[in-house]
Write a protein that holds these residues in place. Structure first.
Motif, PDB file in Angstrom:
ATOM      1  N   VAL A  85       6.865   2.470 -21.018  1.00 42.64           N
ATOM      2  CA  VAL A  85       5.645   2.376 -20.225  1.00 42.64           C
ATOM      3  C   VAL A  85       5.325   3.732 -19.612  1.00 42.64           C
ATOM      4  CG1 VAL A  85       6.698   1.720 -18.021  1.00 42.64           C
ATOM      5  CG2 VAL A  85       4.416   0.925 -18.585  1.00 42.64           C
ATOM      6  N   GLN A  86       4.052   4.017 -19.510  1.00 42.22           N
ATOM      7  CA  GLN A  86       3.590   5.284 -18.934  1.00 42.22           C
ATOM      8  C   GLN A  86       2.702   4.973 -17.730  1.00 42.22           C
ATOM      9  OE1 GLN A  86       2.114   8.393 -21.650  1.00 42.22           O
ATOM     10  NE2 GLN A  86       0.365   8.699 -20.301  1.00 42.22           N
ATOM     11  N   ILE A  87       2.997   5.606 -16.612  1.00 46.56           N
ATOM     12  CA  ILE A  87       2.204   5.433 -15.401  1.00 46.56           C
ATOM     13  C   ILE A  87       1.509   6.748 -15.111  1.00 46.56           C
ATOM     14  CG2 ILE A  87       2.259   4.921 -12.946  1.00 46.56           C
ATOM     15  CD1 ILE A  87       4.817   3.282 -13.462  1.00 46.56           C
ATOM     16  N   ASN A  88       0.194   6.715 -15.098  1.00 46.79           N
ATOM     17  CA  ASN A  88      -0.594   7.934 -14.919  1.00 46.79           C
ATOM     18  C   ASN A  88      -0.939   8.177 -13.457  1.00 46.79           C
ATOM     19  OD1 ASN A  88      -0.728   8.347 -17.746  1.00 46.79           O
ATOM     20  ND2 ASN A  88      -2.420   6.905 -17.893  1.00 46.79           N
ATOM     21  N   CYS A  89      -1.163   9.438 -13.157  1.00 43.56           N
ATOM     22  CA  CYS A  89      -1.547   9.840 -11.804  1.00 43.56           C
ATOM     23  C   CYS A  89      -2.523  11.002 -11.908  1.00 43.56           C
ATOM     24  CB  CYS A  89      -0.309  10.251 -11.014  1.00 43.56           C
ATOM     25  SG  CYS A  89      -0.627  10.968  -9.379  1.00 43.56           S
ATOM     26  N   GLN A 120       0.826  -1.202   0.000  1.00 46.33           N
ATOM     27  CA  GLN A 120       0.000   0.000   0.000  1.00 46.33           C
ATOM     28  C   GLN A 120       0.859   1.250   0.000  1.00 46.33           C
ATOM     29  OE1 GLN A 120      -3.320   0.175   2.704  1.00 46.33           O
ATOM     30  NE2 GLN A 120      -3.583  -2.040   2.702  1.00 46.33           N
ATOM     31  N   SER A 121       0.175   2.368   0.031  1.00 48.56           N
ATOM     32  CA  SER A 121       0.880   3.635  -0.094  1.00 48.56           C
ATOM     33  C   SER A 121       1.524   4.057   1.222  1.00 48.56           C
ATOM     34  CB  SER A 121      -0.114   4.704  -0.535  1.00 48.56           C
ATOM     35  OG  SER A 121       0.552   5.922  -0.738  1.00 48.56           O
ATOM     36  N   LEU A 122       2.333   5.082   1.134  1.00 43.24           N
ATOM     37  CA  LEU A 122       2.888   5.700   2.329  1.00 43.24           C
ATOM     38  C   LEU A 122       1.866   6.709   2.848  1.00 43.24           C
ATOM     39  CD1 LEU A 122       5.436   5.122   0.311  1.00 43.24           C
ATOM     40  CD2 LEU A 122       6.671   6.438   2.017  1.00 43.24           C
ATOM     41  N   MET A 123       1.508   6.549   4.082  1.00 42.48           N
ATOM     42  CA  MET A 123       0.550   7.467   4.696  1.00 42.48           C
ATOM     43  C   MET A 123       1.307   8.423   5.613  1.00 42.48           C
ATOM     44  SD  MET A 123      -2.586   6.725   7.299  1.00 42.48           S
ATOM     45  CE  MET A 123      -1.508   6.726   8.740  1.00 42.48           C
ATOM     46  N   LEU A 124       1.199   9.706   5.337  1.00 42.68           N
ATOM     47  CA  LEU A 124       1.865  10.699   6.170  1.00 42.68           C
ATOM     48  C   LEU A 124       1.208  10.715   7.544  1.00 42.68           C
ATOM     49  CD1 LEU A 124       3.919  13.033   6.445  1.00 42.68           C
ATOM     50  CD2 LEU A 124       2.118  14.569   5.622  1.00 42.68           C
ATOM     51  N   MET A 125       2.037  10.521   8.591  1.00 43.42           N
ATOM     52  CA  MET A 125       1.514  10.537   9.950  1.00 43.42           C
ATOM     53  C   MET A 125       1.689  11.911  10.592  1.00 43.42           C
ATOM     54  SD  MET A 125       3.110   6.957  11.303  1.00 43.42           S
ATOM     55  CE  MET A 125       2.348   7.104  12.919  1.00 43.42           C
ATOM     56  N   ALA A 126       2.906  12.450  10.451  1.00 43.50           N
ATOM     57  CA  ALA A 126       3.192  13.694  11.157  1.00 43.50           C
ATOM     58  C   ALA A 126       4.421  14.366  10.577  1.00 43.50           C
ATOM     59  CB  ALA A 126       3.415  13.417  12.641  1.00 43.50           C
ATOM     60  N   THR A 127       4.497  15.654  10.842  1.00 43.17           N
ATOM     61  CA  THR A 127       5.665  16.454  10.478  1.00 43.17           C
ATOM     62  C   THR A 127       6.408  16.783  11.755  1.00 43.17           C
ATOM     63  OG1 THR A 127       4.435  17.429   8.637  1.00 43.17           O
ATOM     64  CG2 THR A 127       6.455  18.541   9.324  1.00 43.17           C
ATOM     65  N   GLY A 168      -9.124  17.477   1.673  1.00 44.50           N
ATOM     66  CA  GLY A 168      -8.377  16.228   1.746  1.00 44.50           C
ATOM     67  C   GLY A 168      -7.573  15.992   0.495  1.00 44.50           C
ATOM     68  N   GLN A 169      -6.898  14.873   0.503  1.00 49.60           N
ATOM     69  CA  GLN A 169      -6.040  14.536  -0.630  1.00 49.60           C
ATOM     70  C   GLN A 169      -6.482  13.215  -1.239  1.00 49.60           C
ATOM     71  OE1 GLN A 169      -3.984  17.083  -0.507  1.00 49.60           O
ATOM     72  NE2 GLN A 169      -4.367  17.578   1.626  1.00 49.60           N
ATOM     73  N   SER A 170      -6.502  13.142  -2.552  1.00 54.00           N
ATOM     74  CA  SER A 170      -6.860  11.918  -3.245  1.00 54.00           C
ATOM     75  C   SER A 170      -6.001  11.795  -4.483  1.00 54.00           C
ATOM     76  CB  SER A 170      -8.347  11.943  -3.620  1.00 54.00           C
ATOM     77  OG  SER A 170      -8.679  10.848  -4.451  1.00 54.00           O
ATOM     78  N   LEU A 171      -5.267  10.700  -4.587  1.00 53.04           N
ATOM     79  CA  LEU A 171      -4.435  10.458  -5.763  1.00 53.04           C
ATOM     80  C   LEU A 171      -4.746   9.076  -6.294  1.00 53.04           C
ATOM     81  CD1 LEU A 171      -2.496  12.075  -3.489  1.00 53.04           C
ATOM     82  CD2 LEU A 171      -0.943  12.038  -5.429  1.00 53.04           C
ATOM     83  N   GLU A 172      -4.841   8.945  -7.602  1.00 51.27           N
ATOM     84  CA  GLU A 172      -5.147   7.659  -8.218  1.00 51.27           C
ATOM     85  C   GLU A 172      -4.090   7.265  -9.225  1.00 51.27           C
ATOM     86  OE1 GLU A 172     -10.047   7.823  -7.929  1.00 51.27           O
ATOM     87  OE2 GLU A 172      -9.049   7.024  -9.701  1.00 51.27           O
ATOM     88  N   GLN A 173      -3.686   6.020  -9.123  1.00 50.23           N
ATOM     89  CA  GLN A 173      -2.718   5.430 -10.056  1.00 50.23           C
ATOM     90  C   GLN A 173      -3.207   4.029 -10.394  1.00 50.23           C
ATOM     91  OE1 GLN A 173       0.878   6.469  -7.023  1.00 50.23           O
ATOM     92  NE2 GLN A 173       1.499   5.408  -8.906  1.00 50.23           N
ATOM     93  N   PRO A 174      -2.792   3.484 -11.548  1.00 49.22           N
ATOM     94  CA  PRO A 174      -3.118   2.078 -11.793  1.00 49.22           C
ATOM     95  C   PRO A 174      -2.367   1.212 -10.785  1.00 49.22           C
ATOM     96  CG  PRO A 174      -1.573   2.919 -13.447  1.00 49.22           C
ATOM     97  CD  PRO A 174      -2.029   4.093 -12.639  1.00 49.22           C
ATOM     98  N   LYS A 212       4.177  19.460   2.781  1.00 46.62           N
ATOM     99  CA  LYS A 212       3.884  18.062   3.062  1.00 46.62           C
ATOM    100  C   LYS A 212       3.647  17.319   1.751  1.00 46.62           C
ATOM    101  CE  LYS A 212       1.504  19.126   7.376  1.00 46.62           C
ATOM    102  NZ  LYS A 212       0.235  18.948   8.129  1.00 46.62           N
ATOM    103  N   PHE A 213       3.994  16.034   1.743  1.00 48.06           N
ATOM    104  CA  PHE A 213       3.781  15.211   0.558  1.00 48.06           C
ATOM    105  C   PHE A 213       2.756  14.122   0.849  1.00 48.06           C
ATOM    106  CE2 PHE A 213       6.751  16.473  -2.738  1.00 48.06           C
ATOM    107  CZ  PHE A 213       7.569  17.348  -2.064  1.00 48.06           C
ATOM    108  N   TYR A 214       1.820  13.979  -0.088  1.00 50.61           N
ATOM    109  CA  TYR A 214       0.790  12.967   0.031  1.00 50.61           C
ATOM    110  C   TYR A 214       0.927  12.024  -1.159  1.00 50.61           C
ATOM    111  CZ  TYR A 214      -0.966  16.232   3.451  1.00 50.61           C
ATOM    112  OH  TYR A 214      -1.072  17.061   4.537  1.00 50.61           O
ATOM    113  N   PHE A 215       1.003  10.729  -0.820  1.00 57.08           N
ATOM    114  CA  PHE A 215       1.355   9.738  -1.823  1.00 57.08           C
ATOM    115  C   PHE A 215       0.144   9.045  -2.427  1.00 57.08           C
ATOM    116  CE2 PHE A 215       5.996   9.108  -1.718  1.00 57.08           C
ATOM    117  CZ  PHE A 215       6.319  10.053  -0.752  1.00 57.08           C
ATOM    118  N   GLY A 216       0.277   8.672  -3.694  1.00 56.12           N
ATOM    119  CA  GLY A 216      -0.717   7.839  -4.339  1.00 56.12           C
ATOM    120  C   GLY A 216      -0.580   6.407  -3.857  1.00 56.12           C
ATOM    121  N   SER A 217      -1.455   5.574  -4.361  1.00 60.44           N
ATOM    122  CA  SER A 217      -1.518   4.181  -3.909  1.00 60.44           C
ATOM    123  C   SER A 217      -0.405   3.319  -4.475  1.00 60.44           C
ATOM    124  CB  SER A 217      -2.870   3.581  -4.270  1.00 60.44           C
ATOM    125  OG  SER A 217      -3.140   3.794  -5.645  1.00 60.44           O
ATOM    126  N   GLY A 218       0.293   3.838  -5.478  1.00 63.50           N
ATOM    127  CA  GLY A 218       1.421   3.089  -6.022  1.00 63.50           C
ATOM    128  C   GLY A 218       1.051   2.205  -7.190  1.00 63.50           C
TER     129      GLY A 218
END
Lengths: 117, 109
Positions: free
Chosen positions: B18-22, A42-49, B1-7, B96-102
């Protein structure tokens, strides 16, 4: 350059105990570090800064009394999982943002795998 | 909130492209990063786009369209060692960085 270490790399603890994880920037100073949690595949979930010299800021839904963060110096941040339970088992990864570079850069530690039995 | 989608998974053969979309929806946006992560390892930085357009770094390129809230990572001349998970991450408020599901990339001979 830009190496981040974490210790321990893995730990097994009993339910109810506390575990401390260290994150160190080895060759740079970092006022800001981040703590993430990652479940398998699964993805990396940011917990805290983590901010040196001030309180950490936590993401919504993350219990600050459960996950204690201390950023005591410009090269060290610690995450303490208090009263650990099996559901806290996860891969915890820290990252550090060097003070001297553009703010979009961050370097990740190798992670700590926590298993609570 | 944050929402990111990837295959979730992509498979390709050595030497291919190969191309990976987000696609993303975030409350604050300052840029899009891409990271590579091998099983059990730490994420490593690949690229960052703050402005629209294509950024090229060797075999890897990254594209961003802020108006479409869309980006992609392009991997050329695929090698077996490229088999890994690839994450897009939005740089939001307060850096801050918010990640997609990968996206798990499987490269086959």
């Amino acid at each position: 350059g830009a190496v981040v270490s974490q210790h321990p790399s893995w730990v097994i603890c009993k339910s109810g105990t506390s575990v401390k994880i260290e994150c160190r920037s080895l060759d740079f100073q970092a006022t800001t570090m981040f703590w993430y949690r990652q479940f398998p595949k699964q993805s990396l979930m940011l917990m805290a800064t983590s901010n040196e010299g001030s309180k950490a800021t936590y993401e919504q839904g993350v219990e600050k009394d459960k996950f204690l963060i201390n950023h005591a110096s410009l090269t060290l941040s610690t995450l303490t999982v208090t009263s650990a339970h099996p559901e806290d088992s996860s891969f915890y990864i820290c990252s550090a943002r060097p003070n001297r570079v553009p703010s979009y850069e961050q370097y990740f530690g190798p992670g700590t795998r926590l298993t609570v039995t | 909130g944050q929402s990111l989608e990837q295959p979730s998974e992509v498979t390709a053969v050595e030497g291919a492209i190969v191309q990976i979309n987000c696609t993303y929806q975030t409350s604050g946006f300052y840029g899009l990063s891409w990271y590579q992560q091998h099983d059990g390892g730490a994420p490593t930085f690949l690229s960052y786009n703050a402005l629209d357009g294509l950024e090229e770094t060797g075999r890897f390129s990254s594209f961003l369209s802020r108006s479409d809230s869309y980006g992609y990572l392009l991997l050329q001349e695929l090698q077996m060692k490229d088999s890994a998970s690839y994450f897009c991450a939005v740089r939001g408020n307060f850096n801050k960085f918010y990640f997609g599901s990968g996206t798990k990339l499987n490269v086959k001979p």
